[in-house]
Motif scaffolding. Structure first.
Motif, short mmCIF file in Angstrom:
data_model
loop_
_atom_site.label_atom_id
_atom_site.label_comp_id
_atom_site.label_asym_id
_atom_site.label_seq_id
_atom_site.Cartn_x
_atom_site.Cartn_y
_atom_site.Cartn_z
N ALA A 247 0.58 -1.23 0.32
CA ALA A 247 0.05 0.40 0.14
C ALA A 247 1.11 1.57 0.36
CB ALA A 247 -1.13 -0.11 1.00
N ARG A 248 -0.21 2.22 -0.96
CA ARG A 248 0.98 3.81 -0.17
C ARG A 248 0.58 4.22 0.95
NH1 ARG A 248 -1.05 8.24 -4.13
NH2 ARG A 248 -3.32 6.87 -3.92
N ARG A 249 -0.22 3.92 1.52
CA ARG A 249 -0.41 4.63 3.17
C ARG A 249 -0.64 3.54 4.15
NH1 ARG A 249 -2.47 8.62 0.27
NH2 ARG A 249 -2.29 10.51 -0.08
N VAL A 250 -0.36 2.80 4.93
CA VAL A 250 -0.85 2.97 6.63
C VAL A 250 -1.37 3.78 6.89
CG1 VAL A 250 0.11 1.18 8.02
CG2 VAL A 250 0.07 0.49 5.53
N VAL A 251 -2.77 3.42 7.63
CA VAL A 251 -2.89 4.29 8.46
C VAL A 251 -2.80 3.50 9.76
CG1 VAL A 251 -5.15 5.21 9.36
CG2 VAL A 251 -4.25 5.89 6.83
N PRO A 252 -2.58 3.82 10.83
CA PRO A 252 -3.06 2.60 12.35
C PRO A 252 -4.29 2.99 12.85
CG PRO A 252 -1.10 4.31 12.87
CD PRO A 252 -1.66 4.69 11.06
#
Length: 301
Positions: A247-252
């Motif tokens: 993924a381009r972004r990981v949101v925790p």
């Protein structure tokens, strides 16, 4: 031009709004005890929702869905256990869709969600909520009976919690039969795709077949890889999942102190460092509460 936005309301609850005007809640746990960090939005504040996607049946994910669904007319998608609970709480049957993994649902003319089977974190572990950089070892090969006995021992200590927390747990008691079978949702929107995981566990073969633009990943608890507790740290397990997804972004998520005395805040700095090592093209985006994050917008910060 409109763009997809993502609001985090603490724990693992989010609101996704698409450019076409669709409002999707990811989990529905919004109410908090007085001493908890607060997003400023509680269940009674929600007046608009088209869909609610619930990752599993525990109260800190499902509680609130029954009131939001009745008030807004939203359709709830969840496990058969989640649907059983919500039907008992008065949500009309026509607003309930039970899934187990493998289903594909059209949310509107442009947004489709795919449902994947998943796993819950190892809540029964003797290290159920370790710091992100703490290495956890052992507890492999336990039977369900052994895990249940360990879980009962952990719950026996909850009597020492404060009055507010015990009252909150009593109010949120859904009499659920475990987690009901954890699920992951992959939403394909007109602007990109987002994967939502609300507990830190996965079937690696299932997750490895996905390639979302954005991955919302749970980052608290003893990780569960293919049915066994992760041998290592939470940070490295999250980084492993991020690298597999690309993924381009990981949101925790699930990393704030959502129920003081029961939960603990998780420092995401070790997770960020591990993700940077394992997947240099992935940015970890640590959201504040209800900040209207523009989900697919560049640059990746």
């Amino acid at each position: 031009m409109s763009t997809a936005t993502l609001d985090w309301y603490g724990c693992a609850t989010f609101r996704l709004r698409t450019p076409e005007g669709l409002t999707v809640f990811l989990d529905a746990y919004l109410d908090r005890v007085p001493d908890a960090e607060r997003s400023g939005v509680e269940v009674d504040d929600v007046t608009e929702a088209d869909w609610i996607l619930v990752g599993h049946s525990h109260f800190d994910h499902l509680w609130g869905a029954e009131r939001i669904a009745v008030r807004t007319g939203a359709t709830v998608v969840g496990s058969y256990e989640s649907v059983r609970i919500l039907a008992r709480l008065g949500v009309p049957e026509e607003q309930l869709l039970a899934v187990a993994g493998g289903e594909r649902l059209a949310l509107d003319a442009t947004t489709v969600v795919r449902v994947l089977p998943s796993l819950h974190s190892c809540v029964w572990s003797s290290q159920p909520m370790p710091p992100a950089d703490e290495v956890c070892l052992g507890e492999l090969g336990l039977t369900l009976q052994e895990r249940t006995a360990k879980m009962q021992a952990l719950w026996a200590g909850l009597g020492a919690l404060g009055d507010d927390v015990r009252a909150h747990l009593a109010a949120a008691d859904l009499s659920e039969r475990g987690d009901g079978g954890a699920l992951v949702f992959v939403l394909d929107t007109s602007e990109g795709s987002v994967l939502f995981q609300d507990s830190i566990g996965c079937w690696s073969g299932v997750l490895g077949g996905e390639s979302p633009d954005v991955a919302i990943l749970a980052v608290a608890g003893r990780g569960n890889r293919d049915g066994e507790p992760v041998q290592g740290s939470t940070a490295d397990f999250v980084a492993e999942q991020a690298a597999a997804l690309g993924a381009r972004r990981v949101v925790p998520c699930h990393h704030d102190d959502w129920l003081p005395g029961f939960s603990r805040a998780i420092d995401t700095a070790p997770i960020r460092a591990a993700v940077e090592r394992a997947s240099p093209g992935t940015a970890l985006v640590d959201l504040g509460y209800a900040d209207g994050h523009r989900l697919f917008e560049s640059p990746l910060t």
